[in-house]
Design a protein around this motif. Sequence first.
Motif, PDB file in Angstrom:
ATOM      1  N   THR A   1     -59.366 -87.591 -41.506  1.00  0.00           N
ATOM      2  CA  THR A   1     -59.386 -89.056 -41.641  1.00  0.00           C
ATOM      3  C   THR A   1     -59.169 -89.762 -40.302  1.00  0.00           C
ATOM      4  O   THR A   1     -58.615 -90.855 -40.258  1.00  0.00           O
ATOM      5  CB  THR A   1     -58.322 -89.511 -42.659  1.00  0.00           C
TER       6      THR A   1
ATOM      7  N   ARG B   1     -56.584 -98.395 -49.491  1.00  0.00           N
ATOM      8  CA  ARG B   1     -56.877 -97.378 -50.512  1.00  0.00           C
ATOM      9  C   ARG B   1     -57.095 -95.997 -49.897  1.00  0.00           C
ATOM     10  O   ARG B   1     -56.637 -94.998 -50.435  1.00  0.00           O
ATOM     11  CB  ARG B   1     -58.086 -97.802 -51.331  1.00  0.00           C
ATOM     12  N   ALA B   2     -57.795 -95.946 -48.763  1.00  0.00           N
ATOM     13  CA  ALA B   2     -58.023 -94.661 -48.094  1.00  0.00           C
ATOM     14  C   ALA B   2     -56.704 -94.074 -47.604  1.00  0.00           C
ATOM     15  O   ALA B   2     -56.459 -92.870 -47.728  1.00  0.00           O
ATOM     16  CB  ALA B   2     -59.000 -94.836 -46.932  1.00  0.00           C
TER      17      ALA B   2
ATOM     18  N   ARG C   1     -67.148 -94.080 -43.914  1.00  0.00           N
ATOM     19  CA  ARG C   1     -67.120 -95.525 -44.162  1.00  0.00           C
ATOM     20  C   ARG C   1     -66.182 -96.211 -43.165  1.00  0.00           C
ATOM     21  O   ARG C   1     -66.501 -97.281 -42.635  1.00  0.00           O
ATOM     22  CB  ARG C   1     -66.669 -95.783 -45.598  1.00  0.00           C
TER      23      ARG C   1
ATOM     24  N   ARG D   1     -66.237 -89.057 -47.191  1.00  0.00           N
ATOM     25  CA  ARG D   1     -66.813 -90.384 -47.443  1.00  0.00           C
ATOM     26  C   ARG D   1     -65.918 -91.480 -46.866  1.00  0.00           C
ATOM     27  O   ARG D   1     -66.403 -92.436 -46.261  1.00  0.00           O
ATOM     28  CB  ARG D   1     -67.026 -90.611 -48.942  1.00  0.00           C
ATOM     29  N   ASP D   2     -64.609 -91.346 -47.073  1.00  0.00           N
ATOM     30  CA  ASP D   2     -63.666 -92.322 -46.514  1.00  0.00           C
ATOM     31  C   ASP D   2     -63.799 -92.389 -44.999  1.00  0.00           C
ATOM     32  O   ASP D   2     -63.840 -93.469 -44.410  1.00  0.00           O
ATOM     33  CB  ASP D   2     -62.222 -91.956 -46.876  1.00  0.00           C
ATOM     34  N   ASP D   3     -63.875 -91.212 -44.371  1.00  0.00           N
ATOM     35  CA  ASP D   3     -63.932 -91.174 -42.915  1.00  0.00           C
ATOM     36  C   ASP D   3     -65.235 -91.786 -42.393  1.00  0.00           C
ATOM     37  O   ASP D   3     -65.228 -92.519 -41.412  1.00  0.00           O
ATOM     38  CB  ASP D   3     -63.775 -89.730 -42.425  1.00  0.00           C
TER      39      ASP D   3
ATOM     40  N   VAL E   1     -60.334 -93.257 -40.290  1.00  0.00           N
ATOM     41  CA  VAL E   1     -59.488 -94.178 -41.064  1.00  0.00           C
ATOM     42  C   VAL E   1     -58.369 -94.686 -40.154  1.00  0.00           C
ATOM     43  O   VAL E   1     -58.067 -95.880 -40.130  1.00  0.00           O
ATOM     44  CB  VAL E   1     -58.931 -93.499 -42.339  1.00  0.00           C
TER      45      VAL E   1
ATOM     46  N   PHE F   1     -60.286-101.427 -48.342  1.00  0.00           N
ATOM     47  CA  PHE F   1     -60.720-100.042 -48.169  1.00  0.00           C
ATOM     48  C   PHE F   1     -59.680 -99.242 -47.397  1.00  0.00           C
ATOM     49  O   PHE F   1     -59.317 -98.131 -47.782  1.00  0.00           O
ATOM     50  CB  PHE F   1     -62.066 -99.986 -47.431  1.00  0.00           C
ATOM     51  N   TYR F   2     -59.196 -99.781 -46.283  1.00  0.00           N
ATOM     52  CA  TYR F   2     -58.217 -99.090 -45.444  1.00  0.00           C
ATOM     53  C   TYR F   2     -56.958 -98.734 -46.245  1.00  0.00           C
ATOM     54  O   TYR F   2     -56.483 -97.599 -46.190  1.00  0.00           O
ATOM     55  CB  TYR F   2     -57.864 -99.953 -44.231  1.00  0.00           C
TER      56      TYR F   2
ATOM     57  N   GLN G   1     -64.429 -86.767 -50.829  1.00  0.00           N
ATOM     58  CA  GLN G   1     -63.842 -88.108 -50.812  1.00  0.00           C
ATOM     59  C   GLN G   1     -63.277 -88.408 -49.431  1.00  0.00           C
ATOM     60  O   GLN G   1     -63.490 -89.491 -48.896  1.00  0.00           O
ATOM     61  CB  GLN G   1     -62.742 -88.252 -51.871  1.00  0.00           C
TER      62      GLN G   1
ATOM     63  N   ARG H   1     -54.858 -92.657 -50.560  1.00  0.00           N
ATOM     64  CA  ARG H   1     -55.396 -91.355 -50.973  1.00  0.00           C
ATOM     65  C   ARG H   1     -54.894 -90.250 -50.044  1.00  0.00           C
ATOM     66  O   ARG H   1     -54.540 -89.166 -50.499  1.00  0.00           O
ATOM     67  CB  ARG H   1     -56.923 -91.380 -51.005  1.00  0.00           C
TER      68      ARG H   1
END
Length: 146
Positions: free
Chosen positions: A106, A60-61, A32, A28-30, A109, A57-58, A25, A64
């Motif tokens: 991240t 939510r990431a 995206r 995937r976040d990184d 992110v 998205f930012y 996860q 997390r």
Amino acid sequence: MKSLPNLIQVAALAALMCCASACSQAWRDDRRAATYADRIENSEAVSAEEYSEMVTFYCRALDRSLDKLKPLHDAHAAAVASGDTAMIAKTERQLTVETESVARDTKNVSRLGSQLFNHLGALPDTTRHRLLSYLSGIYDRYSNSK
């Protein structure tokens, strides 16, 4: 008694799957976030809906990532409240190591957040307000001013 080793194996497999899921996860976040940040950095045309999607998205990431650190943050806060200097040092080290790990995992992110902040003027008013309110809420949640 014979089922105990099987139970341990199942528990170990479940823990491994949970860890792999968390790692993937973050990956995937990184990825995206890198795609989004590249679009902004390359001055690609970004619509109001796309900026809204990026901000959602930012946020939510980032949530997390912060959720991953919360147990260590709470343990360190409890150690500080207890005054146990050995426990304070231990929890501080754990929190520092995990924070550095999350930051490495991240980095894009963070890059996306910087790009969004640098381009606040390009964001629609409601999206800009949502981003600034979210960041203010993060500051309020983790500041020592309470």
